[in-house]
Design a protein around this motif. Structure first.
Motif, PDB file in Angstrom:
ATOM      1  N   ILE A  17       0.820  -1.212   0.000  1.00 43.69           N
ATOM      2  CA  ILE A  17       0.000   0.000   0.000  1.00 43.69           C
ATOM      3  C   ILE A  17       0.856   1.265   0.000  1.00 43.69           C
ATOM      4  O   ILE A  17       0.362   2.345  -0.327  1.00 43.69           O
ATOM      5  CB  ILE A  17      -0.989   0.034   1.188  1.00 43.69           C
ATOM      6  CG1 ILE A  17      -0.271  -0.040   2.539  1.00 43.69           C
ATOM      7  CG2 ILE A  17      -1.996  -1.095   1.068  1.00 43.69           C
ATOM      8  CD1 ILE A  17      -1.198   0.130   3.723  1.00 43.69           C
ATOM      9  N   LEU A  18       2.152   1.133   0.329  1.00 40.17           N
ATOM     10  CA  LEU A  18       3.060   2.280   0.272  1.00 40.17           C
ATOM     11  C   LEU A  18       3.714   2.343  -1.109  1.00 40.17           C
ATOM     12  O   LEU A  18       4.925   2.492  -1.227  1.00 40.17           O
ATOM     13  CB  LEU A  18       4.128   2.173   1.371  1.00 40.17           C
ATOM     14  CG  LEU A  18       3.621   2.320   2.797  1.00 40.17           C
ATOM     15  CD1 LEU A  18       4.739   2.050   3.791  1.00 40.17           C
ATOM     16  CD2 LEU A  18       3.040   3.707   3.026  1.00 40.17           C
TER      17      LEU A  18
ATOM     18  N   ASP B  59      -5.701  11.988  10.839  1.00 38.92           N
ATOM     19  CA  ASP B  59      -5.857  11.671   9.416  1.00 38.92           C
ATOM     20  C   ASP B  59      -4.490  11.697   8.749  1.00 38.92           C
ATOM     21  O   ASP B  59      -4.227  12.467   7.829  1.00 38.92           O
ATOM     22  CB  ASP B  59      -6.802  12.692   8.774  1.00 38.92           C
ATOM     23  CG  ASP B  59      -7.132  12.348   7.331  1.00 38.92           C
ATOM     24  OD1 ASP B  59      -7.168  11.143   7.002  1.00 38.92           O
ATOM     25  OD2 ASP B  59      -7.341  13.286   6.533  1.00 38.92           O
ATOM     26  N   ASP B  60      -3.587  10.838   9.238  1.00 43.47           N
ATOM     27  CA  ASP B  60      -2.210  10.817   8.753  1.00 43.47           C
ATOM     28  C   ASP B  60      -1.701   9.390   8.746  1.00 43.47           C
ATOM     29  O   ASP B  60      -2.487   8.432   8.788  1.00 43.47           O
ATOM     30  CB  ASP B  60      -1.324  11.744   9.593  1.00 43.47           C
ATOM     31  CG  ASP B  60      -1.318  11.358  11.078  1.00 43.47           C
ATOM     32  OD1 ASP B  60      -1.682  10.202  11.413  1.00 43.47           O
ATOM     33  OD2 ASP B  60      -0.957  12.212  11.912  1.00 43.47           O
ATOM     34  N   ILE B  61      -0.394   9.228   8.733  1.00 42.46           N
ATOM     35  CA  ILE B  61       0.205   7.901   8.611  1.00 42.46           C
ATOM     36  C   ILE B  61      -0.174   6.973   9.764  1.00 42.46           C
ATOM     37  O   ILE B  61      -0.139   5.746   9.627  1.00 42.46           O
ATOM     38  CB  ILE B  61       1.741   8.019   8.479  1.00 42.46           C
ATOM     39  CG1 ILE B  61       2.339   6.706   7.967  1.00 42.46           C
ATOM     40  CG2 ILE B  61       2.364   8.453   9.808  1.00 42.46           C
ATOM     41  CD1 ILE B  61       3.802   6.800   7.625  1.00 42.46           C
ATOM     42  N   ASN B  62      -0.569   7.532  10.905  1.00 43.49           N
ATOM     43  CA  ASN B  62      -0.986   6.688  12.025  1.00 43.49           C
ATOM     44  C   ASN B  62      -2.214   5.850  11.693  1.00 43.49           C
ATOM     45  O   ASN B  62      -2.514   4.882  12.385  1.00 43.49           O
ATOM     46  CB  ASN B  62      -1.279   7.563  13.245  1.00 43.49           C
ATOM     47  CG  ASN B  62      -0.033   8.163  13.845  1.00 43.49           C
ATOM     48  OD1 ASN B  62       0.771   7.469  14.458  1.00 43.49           O
ATOM     49  ND2 ASN B  62       0.147   9.467  13.680  1.00 43.49           N
ATOM     50  N   LYS B  63      -2.927   6.228  10.662  1.00 40.80           N
ATOM     51  CA  LYS B  63      -4.130   5.513  10.230  1.00 40.80           C
ATOM     52  C   LYS B  63      -3.809   4.390   9.253  1.00 40.80           C
ATOM     53  O   LYS B  63      -4.641   3.510   9.006  1.00 40.80           O
ATOM     54  CB  LYS B  63      -5.075   6.527   9.574  1.00 40.80           C
ATOM     55  CG  LYS B  63      -6.492   6.081   9.323  1.00 40.80           C
ATOM     56  CD  LYS B  63      -7.280   7.251   8.720  1.00 40.80           C
ATOM     57  CE  LYS B  63      -8.718   6.897   8.434  1.00 40.80           C
ATOM     58  NZ  LYS B  63      -9.442   8.050   7.815  1.00 40.80           N
ATOM     59  N   LEU B  64      -2.605   4.398   8.716  1.00 44.42           N
ATOM     60  CA  LEU B  64      -2.277   3.559   7.566  1.00 44.42           C
ATOM     61  C   LEU B  64      -2.399   2.067   7.850  1.00 44.42           C
ATOM     62  O   LEU B  64      -2.850   1.296   7.003  1.00 44.42           O
ATOM     63  CB  LEU B  64      -0.866   3.892   7.075  1.00 44.42           C
ATOM     64  CG  LEU B  64      -0.500   3.479   5.659  1.00 44.42           C
ATOM     65  CD1 LEU B  64      -1.454   4.092   4.648  1.00 44.42           C
ATOM     66  CD2 LEU B  64       0.927   3.883   5.341  1.00 44.42           C
TER      67      LEU B  64
ATOM     68  N   TRP C  32      -6.371   4.308  17.766  1.00 40.13           N
ATOM     69  CA  TRP C  32      -6.509   5.423  16.833  1.00 40.13           C
ATOM     70  C   TRP C  32      -7.547   6.417  17.336  1.00 40.13           C
ATOM     71  O   TRP C  32      -7.341   7.636  17.281  1.00 40.13           O
ATOM     72  CB  TRP C  32      -6.898   4.877  15.459  1.00 40.13           C
ATOM     73  CG  TRP C  32      -7.036   5.915  14.388  1.00 40.13           C
ATOM     74  CD1 TRP C  32      -6.027   6.629  13.799  1.00 40.13           C
ATOM     75  CD2 TRP C  32      -8.249   6.357  13.779  1.00 40.13           C
ATOM     76  NE1 TRP C  32      -6.541   7.490  12.852  1.00 40.13           N
ATOM     77  CE2 TRP C  32      -7.897   7.341  12.820  1.00 40.13           C
ATOM     78  CE3 TRP C  32      -9.584   6.020  13.940  1.00 40.13           C
ATOM     79  CZ2 TRP C  32      -8.852   7.979  12.030  1.00 40.13           C
ATOM     80  CZ3 TRP C  32     -10.532   6.653  13.151  1.00 40.13           C
ATOM     81  CH2 TRP C  32     -10.164   7.627  12.215  1.00 40.13           C
ATOM     82  N   ASN C  33      -8.650   5.922  17.893  1.00 38.49           N
ATOM     83  CA  ASN C  33      -9.673   6.807  18.455  1.00 38.49           C
ATOM     84  C   ASN C  33      -9.133   7.588  19.647  1.00 38.49           C
ATOM     85  O   ASN C  33      -9.382   8.793  19.784  1.00 38.49           O
ATOM     86  CB  ASN C  33     -10.900   6.001  18.872  1.00 38.49           C
ATOM     87  CG  ASN C  33     -11.693   5.473  17.688  1.00 38.49           C
ATOM     88  OD1 ASN C  33     -11.687   6.071  16.616  1.00 38.49           O
ATOM     89  ND2 ASN C  33     -12.357   4.335  17.870  1.00 38.49           N
ATOM     90  N   GLU C  34      -8.371   6.911  20.494  1.00 36.07           N
ATOM     91  CA  GLU C  34      -7.829   7.578  21.685  1.00 36.07           C
ATOM     92  C   GLU C  34      -6.738   8.592  21.325  1.00 36.07           C
ATOM     93  O   GLU C  34      -6.456   9.500  22.095  1.00 36.07           O
ATOM     94  CB  GLU C  34      -7.304   6.540  22.669  1.00 36.07           C
ATOM     95  CG  GLU C  34      -8.412   5.692  23.282  1.00 36.07           C
ATOM     96  CD  GLU C  34      -7.898   4.633  24.232  1.00 36.07           C
ATOM     97  OE1 GLU C  34      -6.659   4.535  24.405  1.00 36.07           O
ATOM     98  OE2 GLU C  34      -8.726   3.892  24.794  1.00 36.07           O
TER      99      GLU C  34
ATOM    100  N   LEU D 163      -6.925   8.775   3.492  1.00 31.62           N
ATOM    101  CA  LEU D 163      -5.972   9.598   4.237  1.00 31.62           C
ATOM    102  C   LEU D 163      -5.972  11.008   3.679  1.00 31.62           C
ATOM    103  O   LEU D 163      -6.324  11.235   2.509  1.00 31.62           O
ATOM    104  CB  LEU D 163      -4.555   9.027   4.116  1.00 31.62           C
ATOM    105  CG  LEU D 163      -4.137   7.826   4.959  1.00 31.62           C
ATOM    106  CD1 LEU D 163      -2.666   7.525   4.720  1.00 31.62           C
ATOM    107  CD2 LEU D 163      -4.392   8.056   6.424  1.00 31.62           C
ATOM    108  N   LEU D 164      -5.536  11.935   4.530  1.00 37.54           N
ATOM    109  CA  LEU D 164      -5.276  13.309   4.101  1.00 37.54           C
ATOM    110  C   LEU D 164      -6.493  13.934   3.420  1.00 37.54           C
ATOM    111  O   LEU D 164      -6.435  14.413   2.285  1.00 37.54           O
ATOM    112  CB  LEU D 164      -4.055  13.361   3.182  1.00 37.54           C
ATOM    113  CG  LEU D 164      -2.769  12.732   3.750  1.00 37.54           C
ATOM    114  CD1 LEU D 164      -1.670  12.749   2.711  1.00 37.54           C
ATOM    115  CD2 LEU D 164      -2.349  13.434   5.029  1.00 37.54           C
ATOM    116  N   GLY D 165      -7.597  13.884   4.142  1.00 32.22           N
ATOM    117  CA  GLY D 165      -8.802  14.517   3.639  1.00 32.22           C
ATOM    118  C   GLY D 165      -9.389  13.861   2.414  1.00 32.22           C
ATOM    119  O   GLY D 165     -10.067  14.515   1.624  1.00 32.22           O
ATOM    120  N   GLY D 166      -9.143  12.586   2.242  1.00 35.32           N
ATOM    121  CA  GLY D 166      -9.679  11.860   1.102  1.00 35.32           C
ATOM    122  C   GLY D 166      -8.813  11.903  -0.141  1.00 35.32           C
ATOM    123  O   GLY D 166      -9.212  11.378  -1.195  1.00 35.32           O
TER     124      GLY D 166
END
Length: 216
Positions: free
Chosen positions: A101-102, A193-198, A186-188, A141-144
């Protein structure tokens, strides 16, 4: 000297079966190529000292596979090849960090067996997947601006292809980067909306601990 002492202490403390002394080493060549010669000196000296101290212990670095394959990322292929060959005689096995995915594949195209085989064949001898992942859910990611169309079926197919290719080689291990989806974490963290979501949805278990098809 400090890095060697750190590695030696970790080995003596943890008694590992394998050691990776450089994580995704070729990213340095991509992001700061001027530092690469110094890194080669660091690695080759540390590797030589560790092999003298622990001759039977397999030692290597990991490489970002999609950068080495060329054409899938914006990394310079010539520089990547040069970086790879400058360390190829100073590792005991080929260690790959394989996150499709990267790359230009995102989660639209599942890596085929020939593509995975090409990565594994970058070096003769034993191979290992130091970390890998594939999303089992859709997210952006990143606002869609980046969309990842993952699914349980795609994740299962990726691992089927990966292990089919690995079975053709002398393979040491394969590590899935995330065991369980970390939606709660992720919620906590405030739902960044960045790489932490990947890698949030790349577990072999979903956020409710239900096993996914890929686990089989």
């Amino acid at each position: 000297a400090a890095f060697y002492e750190y590695c030696r202490r970790m080995i003596e403390s943890l008694e590992p079966d394998y050691v990776i002394i450089g994580i995704e080493a070729n990213l340095l060549m991509d992001k700061a190529p001027g530092l690469w010669p110094a890194y080669v000196t660091l690695h080759t000296n540390t590797f030589a000292q560790l092999k003298a101290a622990f001759p039977a212990l397999p030692i290597a670095v990991s490489w970002t596979a999609m950068d080495l394959l060329g054409g899938y990322t914006d990394a310079n292929p010539t520089n990547q090849t040069a970086a790879f060959h400058s360390l190829s005689n100073h590792v005991d096995f080929l260690g790959l960090s394989f996150h499709p995915i990267l790359s230009a594949l995102l989660a639209d195209t599942v890596p085929t067996i020939p593509l995975i085989r090409a990565a594994l064949n970058l070096r003769t001898g034993t191979v290992a997947i130091c970390e890998t992942s594939y999303p089992a859910e859709t997210f952006s990611l990143l606002g869609g601006s980046l969309n990842f169309n993952g699914s349980p079926d795609k994740q299962a197919l990726f691992f089927k292809n990966l292990f089919t290719a690995l079975d053709e080689r002398e393979s040491l291990f394969a590590v899935n980067f995330i065991t369980i989806d970390y939606d709660q974490l992720w919620n906590e963290m405030g739902q960044p909306d960045d790489i932490n979501k990947l890698w949030r949805d790349t577990g072999l278990y979903d956020q409710d601990l239900a096993p996914r098809d890929a686990l089989r």
